[in-house]
Design an enzyme around this catalytic site. Structure first.
Site, short mmCIF file in Angstrom:
data_model
loop_
_atom_site.label_atom_id
_atom_site.label_comp_id
_atom_site.label_asym_id
_atom_site.label_seq_id
_atom_site.Cartn_x
_atom_site.Cartn_y
_atom_site.Cartn_z
N ASP A 186 0.72 -1.07 -0.03
CA ASP A 186 -0.06 -0.06 0.22
C ASP A 186 0.94 1.35 0.14
OD1 ASP A 186 -2.25 -1.71 0.07
OD2 ASP A 186 -2.29 -1.54 2.14
N LYS B 147 1.85 2.23 -5.09
CA LYS B 147 2.60 1.68 -6.75
C LYS B 147 1.33 2.04 -7.52
CE LYS B 147 2.18 -2.43 -4.20
NZ LYS B 147 2.28 -2.04 -3.19
N GLY C 180 -4.42 -4.21 -3.90
CA GLY C 180 -5.57 -3.15 -4.21
C GLY C 180 -4.66 -1.95 -4.44
N HIS C 181 -4.50 -1.44 -5.85
CA HIS C 181 -3.90 -0.44 -6.42
C HIS C 181 -4.68 0.52 -6.78
CE1 HIS C 181 -0.07 -3.16 -7.18
NE2 HIS C 181 -0.50 -3.36 -6.11
N GLN D 50 1.95 -5.99 -3.16
CA GLN D 50 2.57 -6.15 -1.71
C GLN D 50 3.71 -5.13 -1.57
OE1 GLN D 50 1.36 -9.46 -3.54
NE2 GLN D 50 -0.54 -8.46 -2.86
#
Ligand code: GDP
Ligand code: IMO
Ligand code: MG
Length: 426
Positions: A13, A16, A40-41, A222
């Site tokens: 988080d 990225k 979750g980007h 990650q």
């Protein structure tokens, strides 16, 4: 040409998604190389926020090809939902997205097993996103997994049944309730949907692009401290999140790796269980969470918050061979008159160390801090020249300590809130 790699140096988080989207116009190809729907980007532009889980973050740039590499674990159900969410943006996803036939399939029983294993761990649970990551990589390594290319084979349903039967045997020993008919139907629907996409031999695809002279950006998921080998095991994810993972997750030889962009928050966060030496279990931590909106992009869980941790950043820089550092969420620290930086660890035997101890999970690590004056003014909208001197001091301090140039400062979630800079130590 080379493959540049962008990856998180902390516990995920870091931002990225935002930066891959910012950099994507410079690249012909953006490729995810590991992880799956646990990611979750978040990308933000034109007042809209998008959260991508499995689709590479170059998808909004029309000239960029996007690849889901062989190192990824892909859940067709999540994939279908993601694609459907994108449908209103008029993107040519069917032309611009390429999926490796060698990527591993996440099937519904993997998610159930994830739940079962976490429940069985009780207090020692990992805090998994429960997306089936661990069990699907387990099947891959155990040489019984299904791969994306298998959905094209005539005996797919037989092989699917064989694997689910193995899983049911394990699930029978756990107290997990589910409606298999429903799960199977939505899975098979999603598999049919997936067949409409370009399923490719991605290692040939990537290497042919390299031969053609295309520029390629590998997008990590990650963070390095969640790496299966180098993270705080067992409180990690199940893939190699580090630069080497880009080689195995895309089929790229090590000498083809170019720049390694190491992305980090100006402070630290972690979601899920596991050691976090600089965690702030006090009002300062609450303020960081609130100001940084630190709630998981995939699960909505509150993220644990703390000061920046240089020993762990140095470790990540070492393992990844980082060539440029990108500092995110500098704006969030504007609320503090004083900013702390953990430069060393004090171990339970009194030893002061710059290294992460092997017993990181059980060791009581006390962070040793240096304090720097905060800038205490909002950063959003400022150019590089308008950056307050205290922020510049913070940047110089980190560069000296980490010995890698910081070439980008992010001051807000939007694409435009990004300052590229030339570092004096470059
Ligand atoms: P990723 O998993 O590394 O892509 O990061 P996430 O998207 O899970 O989490 C990063 C969060 O911070 C998202 O909500 C972003 O919109 C937000 N974000 C990214 N960069 C900045 C920044 O510079 N400032 C602020 N305030 N928010 C940011
Ligand atoms: P992005 O790509 C932050 C964490 C989970 C849990 C551990 C194992 O958005 O940075 P898993 O679902 O892999 O079994 O969970 O890893 N985790 C993440 N934390 N960002 C992520 O991805 C994460 N993906 C997994 O919270 O502690
Ligand atoms: Mg995320």
């Amino acid at each position: 040409m080379k493959v540049d790699v962008l990856l998180g140096l902390q516990w995920g988080d870091e931002g990225k998604g935002k930066i891959v989207d910012v950099l994507a116009p410079k690249y012909d190809v953006v490729a995810r190389f590991q992880g799956g729907p646990n990611a979750g980007h978040t990308l933000e532009f034109d007042g809209i926020k998008h959260v991508l889980h499995q689709i590479p973050s170059g998808i909004f740039r029309p000239k960029t090809k996007n690849i889901i590499g062989n190192g990824v674990v892909l859940d067709p159900i999540v994939f279908k939902t993601e694609i459907e969410k994108l449908s209103k943006y008029n993107l040519d996803v069917k032309s611009n997205l390429f999926i490796s036939k060698k990527a591993t399939l996440i099937i519904p029983t993997h998610r159930l097993l994830d739940q079962a294993y976490e429940l069985a761990k009780g207090e020692n649970k990992i805090g998994s996103t429960l997306k089936g990551i661990g069990p699907s990589y387990q099947d891959k390594i155990g040489r019984q997994g299904l791969r994306i290319g298998d959905i094209l084979s005539s005996d797919f349903s037989g092989r699917f049944k064989k694997l689910t039967d193995i899983h049911f045997e394990i699930l029978n020993k756990h107290n997990i309730s589910f409606n298999w008919q429903e799960l199977e139907k939505s899975f098979l629907d999603a598999v049919s949907f997936l067949k409409e996409f370009k399923l490719v031999d991605s290692e040939y695809f990537v290497n042919n692009e390299l031969k053609k002279g295309s520029t390629i950006l590998a997008e990590g998921a990650q963070g390095s401290l969640l790496d299966i080998d180098f993270g705080s095991y067992p409180f990690v994810t199940s893939s190699n999140t580090v630069t080497a993972g880009a080689c195995t997750g895309l089929g790229v030889a090590p000498h083809h790796i170019g720049e390694v962009y190491g992305i980090f928050k100006a402070y630290s966060t972690r979601v899920g269980s596991g050691p976090f030496p600089t965690e702030l279990l006090n009002e300062e931590g609450e303020r960081l969470r609130k100001e940084g909106n630190e709630f998981g992009s995939t699960t909505g869980r509150p993220r644990r918050c703390g000061w920046i941790d240089l020993p762990s950043l140095k470790y990540s820089i070492m393992i990844n061979g980082v060539t440029q550092l990108l500092m995110m969420k500098a704006d969030v620290l504007s609320i503090f008159p004083e900013i702390k930086v953990c430069t060393h660890y004090e171990l339970s035997n009194g030893k002061i160390s710059e290294e992460i101890p092997y017993e990181v999970v059980n060791e009581k690590i006390k962070p040793v801090y240096s304090a720097l004056k905060g800038w205490n003014i909002p950063l959003t909208g400022l150019s590089e020249k308008q950056m307050p001197p205290e922020l510049l001091d913070y940047i110089f301090f980190l560069e000296q300590e980490l010995a890698v140039p910081i070439t980008l400062i992010s001051t807000g979630p939007d694409r435009s809130q990004t300052i590229h800079r030339v570092s004096k130590i470059a």
